[in-house]
Design a protein around this motif. Structure first.
Motif, PDB file in Angstrom:
ATOM      1  N   GLY A 231      -1.056  18.332 -27.326  1.00  0.00           N
ATOM      2  CA  GLY A 231       0.306  18.437 -27.872  1.00  0.00           C
ATOM      3  C   GLY A 231       0.374  18.026 -29.338  1.00  0.00           C
ATOM      4  O   GLY A 231       1.403  17.556 -29.808  1.00  0.00           O
TER       5      GLY A 231
ATOM      6  N   VAL B  39       8.251  24.116 -21.181  1.00  0.00           N
ATOM      7  CA  VAL B  39       7.670  22.871 -20.675  1.00  0.00           C
ATOM      8  C   VAL B  39       7.582  22.815 -19.142  1.00  0.00           C
ATOM      9  O   VAL B  39       6.615  22.314 -18.581  1.00  0.00           O
ATOM     10  CB  VAL B  39       8.485  21.663 -21.223  1.00  0.00           C
ATOM     11  CG1 VAL B  39       8.055  20.365 -20.580  1.00  0.00           C
ATOM     12  CG2 VAL B  39       8.329  21.571 -22.744  1.00  0.00           C
TER      13      VAL B  39
ATOM     14  N   THR C  43      12.035  17.817 -28.913  1.00  0.00           N
ATOM     15  CA  THR C  43      10.639  17.541 -29.281  1.00  0.00           C
ATOM     16  C   THR C  43      10.234  16.133 -28.880  1.00  0.00           C
ATOM     17  O   THR C  43      11.061  15.216 -28.879  1.00  0.00           O
ATOM     18  CB  THR C  43      10.410  17.736 -30.795  1.00  0.00           C
ATOM     19  OG1 THR C  43       9.036  17.452 -31.096  1.00  0.00           O
ATOM     20  CG2 THR C  43      11.292  16.828 -31.650  1.00  0.00           C
TER      21      THR C  43
ATOM     22  N   ALA D 130       2.169  33.658 -28.571  1.00  0.00           N
ATOM     23  CA  ALA D 130       3.267  32.681 -28.501  1.00  0.00           C
ATOM     24  C   ALA D 130       4.550  33.253 -29.094  1.00  0.00           C
ATOM     25  O   ALA D 130       5.625  33.170 -28.481  1.00  0.00           O
ATOM     26  CB  ALA D 130       2.861  31.399 -29.237  1.00  0.00           C
TER      27      ALA D 130
ATOM     28  N   ALA E 246       3.889  23.424 -20.237  1.00  0.00           N
ATOM     29  CA  ALA E 246       3.209  22.387 -21.030  1.00  0.00           C
ATOM     30  C   ALA E 246       3.430  20.991 -20.443  1.00  0.00           C
ATOM     31  O   ALA E 246       2.624  20.088 -20.665  1.00  0.00           O
ATOM     32  CB  ALA E 246       3.688  22.436 -22.480  1.00  0.00           C
TER      33      ALA E 246
ATOM     34  N   SER F 261       4.411  37.473 -20.596  1.00  0.00           N
ATOM     35  CA  SER F 261       4.025  38.339 -21.709  1.00  0.00           C
ATOM     36  C   SER F 261       2.784  39.165 -21.397  1.00  0.00           C
ATOM     37  O   SER F 261       2.542  40.191 -22.033  1.00  0.00           O
ATOM     38  CB  SER F 261       3.742  37.491 -22.953  1.00  0.00           C
ATOM     39  OG  SER F 261       2.609  36.673 -22.726  1.00  0.00           O
TER      40      SER F 261
ATOM     41  N   GLY G  87       3.975  26.611 -30.518  1.00  0.00           N
ATOM     42  CA  GLY G  87       3.972  27.999 -30.975  1.00  0.00           C
ATOM     43  C   GLY G  87       5.190  28.771 -30.488  1.00  0.00           C
ATOM     44  O   GLY G  87       5.947  29.338 -31.287  1.00  0.00           O
TER      45      GLY G  87
ATOM     46  N   ALA H 214       9.739  22.351 -28.830  1.00  0.00           N
ATOM     47  CA  ALA H 214      10.145  23.105 -30.025  1.00  0.00           C
ATOM     48  C   ALA H 214       9.088  23.130 -31.130  1.00  0.00           C
ATOM     49  O   ALA H 214       9.039  24.078 -31.911  1.00  0.00           O
ATOM     50  CB  ALA H 214      11.456  22.529 -30.571  1.00  0.00           C
TER      51      ALA H 214
ATOM     52  N   ILE I  45      -4.453  21.322 -29.173  1.00  0.00           N
ATOM     53  CA  ILE I  45      -3.286  22.029 -28.602  1.00  0.00           C
ATOM     54  C   ILE I  45      -2.998  21.487 -27.197  1.00  0.00           C
ATOM     55  O   ILE I  45      -1.824  21.337 -26.817  1.00  0.00           O
ATOM     56  CB  ILE I  45      -3.448  23.573 -28.643  1.00  0.00           C
ATOM     57  CG1 ILE I  45      -2.063  24.231 -28.560  1.00  0.00           C
ATOM     58  CG2 ILE I  45      -4.349  24.121 -27.560  1.00  0.00           C
ATOM     59  CD1 ILE I  45      -2.008  25.699 -28.957  1.00  0.00           C
TER      60      ILE I  45
END
Ligand code: NDP
Length: 327
Positions: A316, A222, A179, A128, A246, A270, A159, A156, A313
């Motif tokens: 959320g 998101v 958030t 993350a 997310a 990544s 991770g 925000a 996780i």
């Protein structure tokens, strides 16, 4: 023998259990690592709960990242005793991953543990945090400068988001954090470096194709309606680094921000990031993350707690980064 969290699939349900395995079962690879720490990422949550098609074959040891010590190496760059870090490359998806006392991988996937970081701190960063650094770099490469205005970070409290807020603040950007947990996390996000904190609801409803220009850049974890709304509020010539889903993998947007405001949407991956860029990102992370980040934004759990945290996780409910103490 070594202990591992093992995922099996029965009647389309994913089951996670700590199991003792024989070393002979380790997958092919030219470096064997005694894993000290792994971490819990959103993708691990999807794999362990079975809520996302992450695992390519079962049984699978999850864990898309780890930090540890080389136990045995046939790779020219690594010797027994070397401290190493791994993120990505399909580990924990198609190749057994870091949620185990031992991992065997292709040495080309490893990077040396960056000088100045412990193995535990490297996993406090983890996939993350590493991705957050790639997103920040994407904004810099897109020409977004601190004097251009505020940078928005969505998701925000998660991770990627929490590390992104910390890194942007360290680089002198003005940061606006979005958030869904305003009341609970506002003060904490400000401690990390957010200048203001905005409620998720103000970005949730379908907006106009072009809205008021408010942000010099954005890091979006998101996707979906949130990303569409963010794009419509980016200043002329700004850049959005998009790395996450997310909130969903769709993108109900129009081309207007791109063709009328010269906005750039930069994807960030990544997993297959080339080695030179990886090492540069780790160096920047080591330099930029303050000691306070590791104290304020991370907590450590045992391997046995991982399935319960995987549910959290995906729900959320996690704040910051969760490190898994394996050794
Ligand atoms: P976390 O679960 O830690 O963070 C995600 C955050 O997003 C949550 O904390 C929450 O923040 C917010 N969120 C959760 N659900 C929703 C929703 N339905 N709508 C809007 N916001 C929501 O996950 P990570 O930080 O590990 O990962 C974030 C995303 O980035 C994931 O989608 C992950 O797959 C992706 N990712 C991609 C990588 C790549 O290589 N491209 C690498 C790493 C991650 P808050 O409560 O503050 O709103």
């Amino acid at each position: 023998m070594f202990n591992a969290l093992v995922l099996e699939q029965h009647e389309k349900q994913t089951l996670a259990k700590i199991t003792s395995l024989d070393d002979d079962l380790l997958p092919d690879g030219n470096v064997t690592v005694n894993v000290d720490f792994s971490s819990l990422n959103y993708k691990d949550g999807l794999a362990i709960t079975g809520k996302g098609k992450i695992v390519r074959q079962f049984p699978m040891v999850p864990g898309i990242d780890f930090a540890g010590t080389v136990a045995d190496s046939q790779h020219p760059d690594y010797q027994r005793g070397d401290k190493v870090v791994l993120t990505g490359w399909g580990v924990g998806e198609s190749h057994w991953g870091g949620m185990a006392e031992k991992a065997r991988v292709n040495g080309d996937w490893l990077v040396p543990l960056p000088e100045g970081l412990t193995a535990q701190q490297a996993m406090m960063v983890g996939t993350a945090g590493f991705t957050a650094m790639l997103c920040v770099q994407a904004l810099v490469d897109g020409g977004v400068k601190p004097e251009d205005g505020s940078v928005l970070v969505t998701g925000a409290s998660g991770g990627v988001g929490s590390v992104a807020v910390t890194l942007l603040h360290a680089l002198g950007y003005r940061v606006s954090a979005v958030t869904g947990r305003l009341e609970a996390n506002q003060a904490w996000l400000k401690q990390l470096g957010a200048d203001d904190v905005l409620p998720r609801e103000s970005f949730s409803a379908p907006g106009r194709p072009l809205d008021k220009q408010q942000w010099a850049g954005a890091i979006d974890t998101v996707g979906s309606q949130m990303l569409a709304n963010v794009l419509s509020q980016i200043q002329y010539g700004g850049t959005v680094a998009a790395c996450g889903l997310a909130g969903g993998f769709d993108l109900p947007a129009t081309v207007m921000p791109f063709i009328l405001r010269n906005v750039r949407l930069q994807g960030v991956d990544s997993v297959s990031c080339p080695k030179a860029q990886r090492q540069a990102a780790w160096q920047s992370l080591t330099k930029l993350l303050p000691a306070s980040y590791f104290e304020q934004a991370c907590h450590t759990i045992a391997l046995v707690q991982t399935p319960a945290y995987a549910d959290k996780i995906i729900g959320g409910e996690i704040k910051g980064r969760v490190v898994i103490d394996i050794a």
